[in-house]
Design a protein around this motif. Structure first.
Motif: not given
Length: 310
Positions: A52-63, A80-88
């Motif tokens: 989830k590190d991949r989409p997390a950085m993608s969503m923030i950087s592209r926005a 549910s967990g992994n995306t949240g950690i990656a987004l944090a």
């Protein structure tokens, strides 16, 4: 003679380019004797510990690049967990305030990781009356908070920047690492961003590559794998990009997680183990195949659940 200035990566630049490793013991007669190679893509090697590190950085950087958000803004996400950690982690790197909404039955390690990165955590009931419970309740609450002006929802379930991370990153890496030999790709299905994005890229290279999704059997609770009610089906999911669905029991996945650690030295989460269960089913049906499955996170995220004590 002047020495060249060394080039050091930022933590953001260490996301992706994860190892692809061959399983040595677990495949047994389903592996070399049949000409099959079973490979795990070690996404737990990402800096925040999951695919989830991949989409997390993608969503923030592209926005941010589009001007939709700017450093200092508040971001909201149900997880549910992994995306949240990656987004944090991504929010900490980029300078955003992060509010994460998460069912209260998920592991304490995940909660601690989110708050360690500075995120605010809101826990919601994992069970309740009617349809709206668990992740469904968390997603509804995130949308309500956005309507109330409390922040912007990135919405991993509908955001095309989620699968785009895998179209541009994970898929090309797998194709290059296998020298284009991949015949089957197996992934757990949660938000479906990984399987949708990787399938998009691999099918462009070779339409014959088979894409297989792992989902939980009825009554099984496997973190990171789930079947959504129709009303909550991720909008990024494209059923035509998945050739086949296979169902995994919680008992089967948990046993395989223990086996992967003890037999292969791969300490992973339960959904990754479920994907391997499916990869082995595929291996039993084919010969001379190159089967890749996603090892989406690390097992230390699940120690408090007791799954590795059995």
């Amino acid at each position: 003679m002047t020495r060249p200035e060394p080039q050091y990566p930022t933590i953001e630049q260490t996301i992706g380019h994860t190892p692809l490793v061959r399983l040595q013991r677990i495949p047994g007669e389903l592996g070399t004797p049949r000409g099959n190679v079973i490979l795990g893509k070690l996404e737990g090697n990402n800096p925040a510990g999951s695919v989830k590190d991949r989409p997390a950085m993608s969503m923030i950087s592209r926005a941010e690049a589009r001007g939709d958000i700017k450093p200092g803004d508040t971001l909201i996400e149900a997880t549910s967990g992994n995306t949240g950690i990656a987004l944090a982690m991504a929010a900490a790197i980029k300078g955003y305030r992060m509010i994460l909404i998460m069912p209260d039955d998920l592991s304490v390690e995940r909660r601690a990781a989110m708050t360690a990165y500075g995120a605010e955590l809101i826990l919601t009931p994992a069970a309740g009356d009617g349809v709206s419970k668990g992740m469904e309740f968390a997603r509804d609450l995130a949308e309500r908070m956005q309507r109330e002006g409390k922040g912007r929802v990135l919405d991993q379930f509908a955001n095309p920047d989620n699968p785009l991370a895998h179209i541009e990153g994970t898929g090309p890496e797998i194709w290059q690492q296998t020298g284009g030999r991949i015949t089957h790709f197996v992934s757990a299905m949660g938000t479906t961003g990984t399987i949708t994005g990787v399938s998009t890229y691999l099918k462009q290279q070779n339409p014959a590559v088979q894409i297989v999704g792992a989902q939980p059997e009825d009554g099984s609770r496997i973190p990171g794998i789930r079947k959504w009610p129709e009303a909550y089906l991720p909008k990024i999911y494209e059923p035509a990009r998945v050739d086949r669905l296979e169902y995994v029991s919680q008992t089967e996945a948990e046993a395989m997680a223990r086996r992967m650690a003890a037999s292969e030295g791969i300490f992973c989460g339960i959904s990754a183990a479920g994907a391997l269960c499916v990869a082995l089913r595929v291996a039993a049906e084919v010969r001379d195949a190159t089967i890749v499955f996603i090892v989406c996170d690390r097992g230390d995220r699940y120690l408090s659940t007791g799954v590795f004590n059995a």
